[in-house]
Design a protein around this motif. Structure first.
Motif, short mmCIF file in Angstrom:
data_model
loop_
_atom_site.label_atom_id
_atom_site.label_comp_id
_atom_site.label_asym_id
_atom_site.label_seq_id
_atom_site.Cartn_x
_atom_site.Cartn_y
_atom_site.Cartn_z
N TYR A 79 39.97 29.25 50.54
CA TYR A 79 39.73 28.97 49.12
C TYR A 79 40.14 30.19 48.29
CZ TYR A 79 36.97 24.84 50.44
OH TYR A 79 36.55 23.64 50.94
N GLY A 80 40.12 30.04 46.97
CA GLY A 80 40.44 31.17 46.10
C GLY A 80 41.80 31.10 45.47
N THR A 81 42.61 30.06 45.81
CA THR A 81 43.91 29.87 45.19
C THR A 81 43.98 28.43 44.67
OG1 THR A 81 45.14 28.94 47.08
CG2 THR A 81 44.83 31.33 47.02
N THR A 82 45.05 28.12 43.95
CA THR A 82 45.24 26.76 43.43
C THR A 82 46.20 25.96 44.31
OG1 THR A 82 46.98 27.60 41.96
CG2 THR A 82 44.74 27.44 41.05
N LYS A 83 46.39 26.40 45.55
CA LYS A 83 47.31 25.68 46.44
C LYS A 83 46.83 24.27 46.75
CE LYS A 83 48.88 29.94 48.66
NZ LYS A 83 48.91 30.76 49.90
N GLN A 84 45.51 24.06 46.69
CA GLN A 84 44.96 22.72 46.93
C GLN A 84 44.85 21.93 45.63
OE1 GLN A 84 43.24 25.55 48.26
NE2 GLN A 84 44.57 25.28 50.02
N GLY A 85 45.42 22.47 44.55
CA GLY A 85 45.27 21.85 43.24
C GLY A 85 44.00 22.31 42.58
N GLY A 86 43.65 21.69 41.47
CA GLY A 86 42.41 22.05 40.80
C GLY A 86 42.50 23.39 40.10
N SER A 87 41.35 24.03 39.95
CA SER A 87 41.30 25.31 39.25
C SER A 87 40.37 26.28 39.95
CB SER A 87 40.82 25.09 37.80
OG SER A 87 39.48 24.60 37.79
N VAL A 88 40.66 27.55 39.77
CA VAL A 88 39.86 28.63 40.34
C VAL A 88 39.58 29.63 39.22
CG1 VAL A 88 39.75 30.49 42.04
CG2 VAL A 88 40.92 28.35 42.61
N ASP A 89 38.31 29.83 38.90
CA ASP A 89 37.96 30.71 37.79
C ASP A 89 36.84 31.67 38.19
OD1 ASP A 89 39.59 29.43 35.57
OD2 ASP A 89 38.38 27.72 36.19
N VAL A 90 37.06 32.96 37.97
CA VAL A 90 36.00 33.95 38.13
C VAL A 90 35.22 33.95 36.83
CG1 VAL A 90 35.41 36.33 38.62
CG2 VAL A 90 37.43 35.32 39.68
N VAL A 91 34.00 33.43 36.85
CA VAL A 91 33.24 33.24 35.61
C VAL A 91 32.24 34.35 35.35
CG1 VAL A 91 33.51 30.75 35.71
CG2 VAL A 91 31.53 31.79 36.80
N GLU A 92 32.00 35.19 36.32
CA GLU A 92 31.04 36.30 36.13
C GLU A 92 31.37 37.41 37.11
OE1 GLU A 92 27.83 38.38 34.47
OE2 GLU A 92 28.69 36.47 33.82
N THR A 93 31.36 38.63 36.62
CA THR A 93 31.53 39.81 37.47
C THR A 93 30.41 40.79 37.14
OG1 THR A 93 33.93 39.54 37.49
CG2 THR A 93 33.07 41.67 38.17
N SER A 94 29.66 41.16 38.14
CA SER A 94 28.50 42.03 37.90
C SER A 94 28.92 43.46 37.65
CB SER A 94 27.56 41.98 39.11
OG SER A 94 28.10 42.74 40.18
N THR A 95 27.98 44.25 37.20
CA THR A 95 28.17 45.70 37.19
C THR A 95 28.09 46.19 38.63
OG1 THR A 95 25.79 46.00 36.90
CG2 THR A 95 27.15 45.94 34.90
N ILE A 96 28.29 47.47 38.85
CA ILE A 96 28.18 48.03 40.20
C ILE A 96 26.72 47.99 40.64
CG2 ILE A 96 28.51 50.07 41.63
CD1 ILE A 96 30.79 50.87 39.75
N MET A 97 26.49 47.41 41.80
CA MET A 97 25.12 47.29 42.32
C MET A 97 25.00 48.04 43.64
SD MET A 97 24.31 43.27 41.52
CE MET A 97 25.63 42.68 42.57
N VAL A 98 23.85 48.68 43.84
CA VAL A 98 23.63 49.42 45.07
C VAL A 98 23.27 48.47 46.20
CG1 VAL A 98 23.00 51.54 43.92
CG2 VAL A 98 21.22 49.87 44.44
N ASN A 99 23.54 48.90 47.41
CA ASN A 99 23.37 48.04 48.58
C ASN A 99 22.56 48.80 49.62
OD1 ASN A 99 23.72 46.00 50.44
ND2 ASN A 99 25.79 46.61 51.00
N ASP A 100 21.29 48.40 49.81
CA ASP A 100 20.38 49.07 50.75
C ASP A 100 20.24 50.55 50.40
OD1 ASP A 100 18.67 49.46 52.83
OD2 ASP A 100 20.05 48.87 54.42
#
Length: 218
Positions: free
Chosen positions: A115-136
């Motif tokens: 997934y992540g491309t339009t090769k299967q048709g339809g649409s792909v949209d990044v609708v939200e991107t977070s700020t930098i978050m710490v991990n553990d």
């Protein structure tokens, strides 16, 4: 063949000079009362810019079905188990800011799931991107961004084919967003481990729907 068929053969302490991906760090710091203290940290050696990695919350929409979230499972040697988690991957050099994180997210999504491309048709949209978050943060200075991706497909679009790198064995799971909490419990009953961040998302969704009672657990 399943990621649950993998197993750890042996494990041993490793000298920092042997490590390619992770290094140990000694931190000396001063607390709120002026006392000098020490801390031990494990950090990635691979950070190319401001952020180590990106995680992807991919929501799949089709006209005839409810919204699904795209999850993956893969064997994680540190926990000696196949883990249910969201797709994720390291950010490459030059992938800076939100635009860079979004580029990394779509690349990793295609590699791990198709997934992540339009090769299967339809649409792909990044609708939200977070700020930098710490991990553990009690263990590591590792950080990441989260990208929420909405993918709209027709009912007859073909299942995309993943493009994993050599050595990667990743299984994908399309799971209805509604009932994610119970689905993760079902995965655990089947012998999978569940990534804590994904479990936190499921708990939040369940609380938002008025769920969870005394004794509920993932």
């Amino acid at each position: 063949m399943s990621s649950k068929d993998a197993k750890v053969l042996r494990s041993r302490p490793m000298d920092d000079s042997e490590a390619k991906w992770v290094g140990l760090r000694a931190i000396e710091w001063v607390d709120q009362e002026g006392r000098e203290r020490k801390w031990e940290s494990a950090d990635r050696k691979t950070r190319k810019g401001e952020v180590d990695a990106v995680a992807i919350c991919a929501l799949i929409h089709r006209p005839s079905s409810e919204t699904h979230v795209l999850l993956i499972s893969q064997f994680r040697p540190p926990v000696a188990s196949s883990v249910i988690e969201m797709p994720a991957g390291l950010v490459d050099a030059g992938e800076e800011g939100d635009e860079g994180a979004q580029k990394a997210a779509l690349r990793e999504l295609e590699e791990e799931t198709g997934y992540g491309t339009t090769k299967q048709g339809g649409s792909v949209d990044v609708v939200e991107t977070s700020t930098i978050m710490v991990n553990d943060p009690g263990l590591s200075g590792a950080n990441m961004k989260l990208c929420v991706v909405r993918i709209h497909l027709s009912d007859d679009s073909e299942e995309p084919v993943a493009k994993p790198e050599e050595g990667e064995f990743i299984e994908k799971h399309l799971v209805p967003v509604k009932g994610l909490y119970k689905t993760l419990k079902d995965f655990q009953d089947k012998g999978f481990a569940v990534d804590a961040r994904l479990a936190h998302l499921a708990v939040g969704l369940e609380l938002g729907l008025g769920g969870l009672t005394k004794g509920s657990k993932i």
